[in-house]
Design an enzyme around this catalytic site. Structure first.
Site, PDB file in Angstrom:
ATOM      1  N   GLY A   1       0.826  -1.203   0.000  1.00 24.04           N
ATOM      2  CA  GLY A   1       0.000   0.000   0.000  1.00 24.04           C
ATOM      3  C   GLY A   1       0.853   1.243   0.000  1.00 24.04           C
ATOM      4  N   GLY A   2       1.949   1.201  -0.759  1.00 27.07           N
ATOM      5  CA  GLY A   2       2.978   2.238  -0.692  1.00 27.07           C
ATOM      6  C   GLY A   2       2.750   3.463  -1.536  1.00 27.07           C
TER       7      GLY A   2
ATOM      8  N   ASP B   1       0.596  -1.562  -4.600  1.00 29.66           N
ATOM      9  CA  ASP B   1      -0.649  -0.834  -4.332  1.00 29.66           C
ATOM     10  C   ASP B   1      -1.643  -1.235  -5.409  1.00 29.66           C
ATOM     11  OD1 ASP B   1      -2.575   1.090  -3.320  1.00 29.66           O
ATOM     12  OD2 ASP B   1      -0.878   2.184  -2.488  1.00 29.66           O
TER      13      ASP B   1
ATOM     14  N   PHE C   1      -4.137  -5.686  -0.747  1.00 30.07           N
ATOM     15  CA  PHE C   1      -3.697  -6.322   0.489  1.00 30.07           C
ATOM     16  C   PHE C   1      -4.781  -7.126   1.208  1.00 30.07           C
ATOM     17  CE2 PHE C   1      -3.821  -1.655   1.931  1.00 30.07           C
ATOM     18  CZ  PHE C   1      -5.113  -1.711   2.414  1.00 30.07           C
TER      19      PHE C   1
ATOM     20  N   ARG D   1       2.998   1.701   5.801  1.00 30.92           N
ATOM     21  CA  ARG D   1       2.978   3.057   6.349  1.00 30.92           C
ATOM     22  C   ARG D   1       1.551   3.603   6.341  1.00 30.92           C
ATOM     23  NH1 ARG D   1       7.136   7.107   6.258  1.00 30.92           N
ATOM     24  NH2 ARG D   1       6.353   9.225   6.386  1.00 30.92           N
TER      25      ARG D   1
ATOM     26  N   HIS E   1      -3.880   2.310  10.626  1.00 30.91           N
ATOM     27  CA  HIS E   1      -4.784   3.297  11.242  1.00 30.91           C
ATOM     28  C   HIS E   1      -6.005   3.582  10.378  1.00 30.91           C
ATOM     29  CE1 HIS E   1      -3.473   7.468   9.445  1.00 30.91           C
ATOM     30  NE2 HIS E   1      -3.524   6.543   8.524  1.00 30.91           N
TER      31      HIS E   1
END
Length: 360
Positions: A203-204, A228, A249, A264, A268
């Site tokens: 997920g970069g 991604d 993902f 990163r 959250h």
């Protein structure tokens, strides 16, 4: 008064991040302590105007125009370049004279916001009887933008929003300490097998962390892979040392036995049950010397800085998620079948790298 202001500015010059935040917090508390009742009502009643005016400035490209100009611009020049009436040219800019403006430090760092979702939060909470927001398809974002899609899928249907989001993800850590300055990447990169993948950025986005890693480890030739969704990697920055791969993902990780699997600001974005699924999809690919690096905020149990609480409320409002305390992190990691080896906190905003391995 001018002497006091000058003294504070002098005090803030060249200090580290922790001291800088302490000064800002002290000034904020001082300001609030000096407010009259009328001042307080004015601040709260008109607080919503700031993001609205910023949005107008962004739509007009006003901030870029000012930031790119080496000299102040008159209101007439700004009208010519934006095709807007003079009364509408308002925003976070510096007035240098009558009807003359230039960029200030705020102008140069503004990006788009999710203000409509936040403005919808009070009504949403009233309708839900002030219960926790737990579903990513039932948040103030859906109400604000009249959609049934979760936040990230909705953003992909909005080209401008999606572009702004990628730019924001690039800019949000600008001028801040980097995780590579705290995590012992050189030491942890020793002993790689010739064909072993060095780094998988899950997920970069468009690749900034992959490029930073390449610059930090120029002699390590093992693969660095950016992952991604296809719509994101299509916008990836081209770099000869970075391989871009379309990957969701929510599916099992296809790169097996890599040294570092890095995420990163992914955890959250999701409530616990969703975060566990993502982590387990990574665990299935781990080799004997693999580690998972989670780059996210790790909040203390009390005394959290208001910058972090603002982001926490935003996560709740648009994604039904939240920032996590250190206790919540340990609970989540254990639930996924991992253990935390060490936590490396690298700035005063609580951004940290959690180094995780499978639980024994």
């Amino acid at each position: 008064m001018e002497g006091i202001v000058a003294q504070v500015k002098s005090l803030a010059q060249g200090v580290d991040g922790a001291t800088h935040n302490s000064i800002l917090q002290s000034l904020r508390e001082l300001y609030l302590s000096l407010e009259t009742r009328q001042d307080t009502m004015q601040r709260i009643s008109y607080a919503h105007l700031e993001p609205i005016l910023v949005k107008i400035g962004l739509d007009l490209n006003l901030f870029n125009i000012l930031a790119e100009s080496e000299t102040p611009l008159t209101i007439g020049q700004l009208c010519d370049r934006t095709s807007a009436a003079s009364d509408l040219l308002v925003g976070a800019v510096k007035e240098t004279g009558e009807d003359t403006f230039m960029a200030n430090n705020i102008t140069k760092h503004l990006s788009d916001s999710l203000a409509p979702a936040l403005l919808a939060l009070p009504e949403f909470l009233a309708q839900t009887k002030y219960q926790d927001i737990t579903s990513p398809v039932n948040t103030p974002l859906q109400k604000a933008f009249n959609t049934d899609l979760p936040g990230f899928l909705w953003a992909q249907t909005q080209p401008d929003v999606f572009r702004y989001f990628n730019q924001f993800m690039m800019a949000q850590h600008a001028d801040m300490p980097h995780w590579l300055d705290s995590y012992p990447i050189e030491q942890r990169s020793q002993g790689l097998e010739p064909e072993q993948t060095l780094f998988v950025d899950i997920g970069g986005g468009i690749g900034h962390q992959c490029m930073a890693l390449r610059e930090r480890l120029p002699t390590v030739k093992n693969k660095v892979i950016l992952q991604d969704l296809d719509v994101v990697v299509a916008q990836a920055i081209k770099h000869e040392g970075v391989e871009a791969m379309a990957y969701d993902f929510w599916q099992p990780q296809p790169i097996k036995g890599g040294r570092f699997y890095y995420m990163r600001n992914i955890m959250h974005d999701y409530p616990e049950e969703k975060a566990v699924i993502i982590l387990k999809n990574v665990i299935s690919a781990l080799g004997t010397d693999s580690v998972i690096l989670i780059d996210d905020m790790v909040l203390p149990g009390s005394g959290v800085h208001f910058h972090a609480t603002q982001i926490d409320i935003t996560m709740m409002s648009v994604l039904a998620s939240h920032e996590r305390t250190i206790t919540q992190w340990y609970a989540l990691i254990e639930k996924a079948g991992l253990k935390i080896k060490q936590i490396y906190t690298y700035n005063t905003r609580y951004d940290s790298v959690l180094e995780c391995v499978p639980a024994e």
